[in-house]
Motif scaffolding. Structure first.
Motif, PDB file in Angstrom:
ATOM      1  N   ARG A 449      23.373  19.168  -8.067  1.00 22.25           N
ATOM      2  CA  ARG A 449      24.389  18.120  -8.226  1.00 22.25           C
ATOM      3  C   ARG A 449      24.803  17.564  -6.864  1.00 22.25           C
ATOM      4  O   ARG A 449      25.049  16.370  -6.731  1.00 22.25           O
ATOM      5  CB  ARG A 449      25.625  18.695  -8.949  1.00 22.25           C
ATOM      6  CG  ARG A 449      25.355  19.353 -10.293  1.00 22.25           C
ATOM      7  CD  ARG A 449      24.756  18.402 -11.323  1.00 22.25           C
ATOM      8  NE  ARG A 449      24.345  19.151 -12.494  1.00 22.25           N
ATOM      9  CZ  ARG A 449      23.111  19.548 -12.734  1.00 22.25           C
ATOM     10  NH1 ARG A 449      22.149  19.213 -11.901  1.00 22.25           N
ATOM     11  NH2 ARG A 449      22.807  20.255 -13.802  1.00 22.25           N
ATOM     12  N   SER A 454      20.100  15.322 -11.668  1.00 32.11           N
ATOM     13  CA  SER A 454      20.525  15.720 -13.014  1.00 32.11           C
ATOM     14  C   SER A 454      19.412  16.513 -13.663  1.00 32.11           C
ATOM     15  O   SER A 454      18.243  16.362 -13.334  1.00 32.11           O
ATOM     16  CB  SER A 454      20.837  14.490 -13.867  1.00 32.11           C
ATOM     17  OG  SER A 454      21.766  13.652 -13.225  1.00 32.11           O
ATOM     18  N   ASP A 455      19.763  17.378 -14.619  1.00 34.10           N
ATOM     19  CA  ASP A 455      18.741  18.084 -15.389  1.00 34.10           C
ATOM     20  C   ASP A 455      19.385  18.691 -16.634  1.00 34.10           C
ATOM     21  O   ASP A 455      20.589  18.567 -16.861  1.00 34.10           O
ATOM     22  CB  ASP A 455      18.055  19.162 -14.540  1.00 34.10           C
ATOM     23  CG  ASP A 455      18.972  20.329 -14.193  1.00 34.10           C
ATOM     24  OD1 ASP A 455      20.200  20.185 -14.385  1.00 34.10           O
ATOM     25  OD2 ASP A 455      18.475  21.370 -13.738  1.00 34.10           O
ATOM     26  N   CYS A 474      23.355  19.526 -20.483  1.00 36.20           N
ATOM     27  CA  CYS A 474      22.828  18.398 -19.707  1.00 36.20           C
ATOM     28  C   CYS A 474      23.832  18.098 -18.608  1.00 36.20           C
ATOM     29  O   CYS A 474      24.932  17.588 -18.891  1.00 36.20           O
ATOM     30  CB  CYS A 474      22.611  17.172 -20.587  1.00 36.20           C
ATOM     31  SG  CYS A 474      21.391  17.416 -21.885  1.00 36.20           S
ATOM     32  N   ALA A 476      25.061  16.510 -14.765  1.00 32.53           N
ATOM     33  CA  ALA A 476      24.830  15.380 -13.860  1.00 32.53           C
ATOM     34  C   ALA A 476      25.962  15.328 -12.849  1.00 32.53           C
ATOM     35  O   ALA A 476      27.082  15.785 -13.130  1.00 32.53           O
ATOM     36  CB  ALA A 476      24.757  14.065 -14.635  1.00 32.53           C
ATOM     37  N   SER A 488      31.041  17.353 -11.150  1.00 31.55           N
ATOM     38  CA  SER A 488      29.917  17.319 -12.093  1.00 31.55           C
ATOM     39  C   SER A 488      30.428  17.081 -13.493  1.00 31.55           C
ATOM     40  O   SER A 488      31.587  17.369 -13.809  1.00 31.55           O
ATOM     41  CB  SER A 488      29.133  18.641 -12.049  1.00 31.55           C
ATOM     42  OG  SER A 488      28.660  18.908 -10.751  1.00 31.55           O
TER      43      SER A 488
END
Length: 1016
Positions: A449, A454-455, A474, A476, A488
């Motif tokens: 972050r 993102s993941d 999820c 980001a 985040s």
């Protein structure tokens, strides 16, 4: 009175008659006069001492030294002359004026020496001063037209003074670049014309190494003639190359900056310290609709611009007030938003410019941010909309700051976690939900972050009431309105139920894999168990065919062989389908001839078609490339399957195969293969299930025609495996058409596999000891029967342990090893033979296991080759001969062909008679006699319409035809024998008898010829 006049008067007074002495004294007087004038001029030069160059001082000093010596010599000469005169002239008096002159001259000489000393001291000071500077000092004399250089050790021009020293100025001008030379020439002209007394010019010169350099040439007149013309110029040469480089760079940079500012999509206004426009661009004039080009605004008062443009703003007073404040405070202002009267929004920046803490002006920049503001408003509305959606959906939303403290959660997240909002706001997220084993993963995610990445990931979490929940997260990075990273954001989906299902699915998959493995094992075992007795059945049947049999025995034996071969086809279908389902079928990529492939395939099936009285036609377009690259074995399998079906389900009419080009490209061809028949056809409803496994239209088909119902499924999968397509058109009672599209790369003759046309010698295994390792007694009998015929000595072992012991204690030439055996299998026995006994004896695997990968297992265990059961006799003998190094190549047995199809051969007869040519000749004579009699009886029976007798005669002839491999006639005879002939079908029977007689009429003369050769 002048000094020279005084001397002239004294000479005439005292030397009225001595003209020689008068002339000498006159010359001396002129010399003294000239020296005096030079002395006066030198005094003037001395006054300019500190303005002259080192070279000039050296030059003046040398001149003064010479003059001092000359004057000293003149005085001495004058004294000597006077003393001489005093000795000869009684009228001379020491008190006369001449003595005064001499005294005066001596006094002047002493003064000159003092001046010389002072000049030398000044010269030393000048030398010291010149040694500290980098400029090159020069002097030009207009009288002599020569230049003198004073180049010190710190010379920066790298000029060779010796080249120019004492030379005319033309030599110096030659070092100046031609395009700059006019500058020096014009300067010289102006000096000569009296237009200037000083100069300062720039031009480029060539150095010794061929390079060029910019110099600054400065100088001025230091002495003139009586009429005011310049006599001497002194000056300096200064290296200004670095200055020029810097100046060029600054100019280029300024041009680039100016070009950049002019072409910016930002409006630019640059003002000086007096509030006047220095620079502006097109974008600025466009923003405020100023008429004319930006250049027309340069130099005007900026206050006029402010006032004229104020009406363009929605709040003009605010604009003017803020502008005045900024100009007064002279502090930077960034991102000021200005609303325009026409609805636009501009962003303004004010940048004051200070140089050495001195205010030099300021810069205004304007950007149109109307679209950005609209997007921000739209985005804000969307954000509010989606926040509303997220707040009410089943996805949990959480926002944390840079310290991972929770700042926001929606209601769904509260429900997922079991916490109320007030219980988790401000708490550390990882402490509440993350288990210890996931701490490192969370640290990695936080690092991502920080990098703006993102993941999504899955995590087993702890909630307020449980620690068995699974979340899909999820994550980001979170930014504020100024694009600053502030934390985040994560969206969470509870996937606990999915994980449970996934685990159940994994367990089911493992069970399925075990089931598949069990099925593969079952198929392998089934293949082995069925192929083992099949090997014995087929092997012994072929050995029995070599013996002398009566017609009934021959008929029974043929039935046994046909049944065994059909059973083998069914087994192969099941294995093929299993391999296709498992994705274990691989394709060859070798060269093949499509014409030959289709011809050979049709040749096998043509007999079956003719037996049924069908017209069988095959055609291949001549444009089909001679060599294509693909898997000819799988293509053959597809064609045989489809053609067999067509023949099987067609009672009368025709079966055709066409191969034509669909697309012809330089490197490849797409072929269309069309197989059509006039058979029973299929209902449209059944066509949908045609390619399903074990699919047949009704149960009566299996009873009437046989088959497993796997054929079309295998065909479809093989075609698709070859990247092709297959379609079927059919109508009940009208026949079927199958279209196949396949693409192949074009090949050459070098891509064709080499054929093994070797023929094995009858006694090739004589004196060879073979160890046969086989647990099945029938298979041992078959192998031993075959091998004994070729002269081999056979030893037997029924399992791997016996095989290992036999090899330890005896010497063998080759081993035939079964794979599946009790006590110890063939693979383990082979490993022991290779590793423990360290024997290199050739080992050939004879296995009934035909599944994929079996050969690889055998080779890995240390075996040399592989042969699957049931095997052909020739294949076995040829493989053994290969590993014993005993291959012998003979010409193939003599056969006679009609239309490239062998009509007969004597191979089977030779095997039966063990190569006894006399007996073969006798058998041929018997065959000729019986066959001619049989044909006559067949004609007579048909003329009498005695169908029973027709069938009996055909049956009797069939066996002898098979013994000579006259397969075409034999199959027609078999069809005549087995068909139920009714009166409407008599024409078909007549055609069959006619075809049969044609073959016999062709083959009998050939057999007679062969018979005659054997007799001779």
């Amino acid at each position: 009175m002048g000094f020279n006049k005084l001397l002239e008067r004294q000479i005439k007074k005292y030397l009225p008659e001595d003209y020689i002495l008068q002339e000498n004294l006159a010359r001396f007087i002129q010399a003294v006069h000239d020296s005096y004038e030079e002395y006066e001029r030198d005094k003037k030069l001395f006054n300019h001492a500190f303005a002259c160059s080192e070279n000039e001082y050296m030059h003046i000093n040398e001149k003064l030294k010479k003059e001092a010596k000359l004057k000293h010599a003149s005085i001495q000469q004058l004294k000597e002359t006077i003393n001489k005169f005093k000795g000869t002239n009684a009228f001379y008096n020491d008190t006369d004026d001449l003595s005064d002159v001499i005294n005066y001259l001596e006094h002047e000489l002493q003064e000159k020496k003092k001046a010389d000393d002072l000049l030398q001291q000044s010269e030393k000071r000048l030398r010291m001063a010149l040694s500290t500077i980098d400029d090159n000092v020069w002097e030009y004399n207009f009288t002599t037209r020569t230049m003198t250089f004073a180049i010190n050790e710190k010379s920066i021009l790298d000029l060779n003074a010796n080249v120019f020293e004492g030379k005319e100025n033309m030599i110096w001008w030659s070092t100046i670049l031609e395009e700059d030379r006019h500058i020096a020439i014009e300067t010289f002209r102006q000096y000569m014309s009296g237009e200037i007394t000083r100069h300062c010019v720039e031009y480029r010169v060539k150095l010794k190494d061929g390079k060029t350099k910019w110099i600054l040439n400065r100088g001025g007149v230091i002495s003139k003639t009586k009429n005011g013309k310049p006599l001497t110029i002194i000056g300096t040469l200064t290296d200004i190359q670095n200055f020029k480089n810097t100046q060029n760079e600054l100019t280029a940079t300024a041009n680039r900056l100016s070009h950049l500012l002019i072409n910016l999509q930002t409006g630019v206004l640059l003002e000086d310290e007096d509030g006047k426009v220095v620079l502006t661009n097109k974008k600025f004039t466009d923003f405020f609709a100023y008429p004319g080009s930006p250049e027309t605004l340069v130099g005007i008062e900026c206050t006029e611009l402010y006032e004229s443009s104020a009406q363009c703003f929605k709040y003009p007073d605010e604009f003017l007030s803020n502008t005045a404040t900024y100009l007064k405070e002279r502090k930077p202002v960034n991102n000021e938003e200005l609303k325009m009267a026409d609805g636009r929004v501009l962003e303004r920046n004010y940048i004051p410019l200070f140089i050495d803490d001195i205010y030099r002006g300021h810069l205004w920049t304007y950007n149109d941010i109307t679209e950005r503001k609209r997007s921000e408003i739209k985005l804000k509305k969307q954000e509010e909309k989606y926040r509303s959606i997220i707040a009410n959906m089943n996805l949990g939303l959480i926002e944390v700051d840079l310290e991972e403290k929770i700042r926001y959660v929606n209601q769904s997240f509260c429900l997922m976690s079991g916490y109320e909002e007030h219980e988790i706001i401000g708490k550390h997220a990882a402490d509440l939900f993350v288990k210890d084993e996931y701490k490192e993963i969370i640290d990695e995610k936080n690092s991502l972050r920080q990098k703006g990445l993102s993941d999504a990931y899955e995590m087993n979490v702890k909630t307020k009431h449980s620690d068995a929940n699974w979340w899909l997260v999820c994550g980001a990075p979170l930014y504020n309105d100024k694009q600053q990273h502030i934390g985040s954001i994560g969206i969470h989906l509870d996937i606990t139920q999915q994980k449970i299902l996934e685990r159940q699915l994994m367990e089911a998959k493992q069970i399925a894999e075990k089931s598949v493995h069990a099925k593969d094992l079952f198929l392998a075992n089934m293949s082995h168990e069925i192929r083992t007795p099949m090997n014995a059945i087929l092997g012994m049947s072929k050995q029995l065919q070599k013996t002398t049999l009566n017609q009934q025995q021959q008929s029974f034996l043929e039935i046994v062989g046909t049944a065994a071969e059909n059973l083998l086809v069914i087994i192969n279908d099941i294995l093929d389908f299993s391999k296709l389902e498992a994705g274990k079928v691989t394709l060859e990529e070798i060269g093949f001839n499509m014409h030959d492939l289709i011809t050979n395939t049709s040749r096998v099936l043509k007999l079956k078609a003719e037996e049924k009285g069908l017209i069988f036609q095959v055609s291949v377009a001549p444009e089909v490339n001679k060599v294509l690259k693909g898997d000819p074995f799988r293509i053959n399998q597809v064609l045989i399957n489809l053609l067999s079906n067509s023949i099987k389900f067609t009672k009368r009419g025709r079966v055709t195969l066409q191969c034509q080009i669909k697309k012809n490209q330089p490197e490849a061809q797409e072929l269309e293969i069309i197989i059509s028949d006039t058979g029973k056809g299929m209902d449209e409803a059944y066509l949908k299930n045609l390619f399903n496994k074990f699919s047949q239209e009704d149960e009566s088909i299996a009873r009437s025609y046989g088959g497993t119902g796997l054929g079309m499924s295998i065909v479809k999968q093989l075609v698709e495996l070859m990247n092709g397509s297959i379609t079927v058109k059919s109508k009940k009672g009208e026949g079927t058409q199958v279209n196949i599209l396949l693409s192949f790369a074009k090949g050459t003759d070098t891509d064709l596999p080499k054929k093994d046309n070797s023929n094995v010698e009858a006694h090739i295994l004589t004196d060879k000891k073979i160890l046969l390792v086989e647990d099945n007694e029938m298979n041992r009998v078959v192998a031993e029967t075959i091998l004994n015929q070729y002269g081999a000595t056979i030893s037997e072992a029924v399992n791997g342990v016996e095989a290992v012991d036999a090899i330890r204690n005896n010497k063998y030439d080759i081993v035939l090893m079964d794979i599946q055996m009790p006590v110890m299998d063939g693979l383990e026995a082979t490993r022991i033979i290779r590793k423990e006994i360290q024997s290199n004896i050739p080992i050939i695997a004879l296995t009934a296991n035909a599944v994929k990968g079996e050969m690889e297992k055998c080779i890995q265990a240390g075996m040399n080759d592989y042969l699957s059961k049931p095997f052909e006799e020739e294949d076995l003998i040829r493989l053994i001969a290969k590993w014993l190094g005993r291959e012998t190549h003979f010409a193939p047995p003599k056969t006679t062909t009609v239309n490239d199809t062998p009509l007969y051969d004597l191979e089977k007869l030779k095997q039966i008679t063990r190569g006894d040519e006399k007996f073969i000749a006798k058998m041929l004579q018997v065959f000729i006699n019986e066959t001619m009699t049989g044909v006559a009886n067949l004609d007579q029976a048909f003329e009498e319409k005695n169908i029973k007798q027709v069938k009996f005669v055909a049956h009797r002839m069939k066996s002898s035809l098979n013994n000579l491999n006259i397969f075409t006639a034999a199959r027609i005879a078999e069809q005549i024998e087995k068909a139920e002939w009714t009166e409407p079908e008599y024409p078909i029977l007549a055609n069959q008898i006619h075809a049969f007689k044609q073959i016999i009429e062709e083959v009998i003369p050939l057999i007679k010829s062969n018979y005659t050769e054997l007799q001779s």
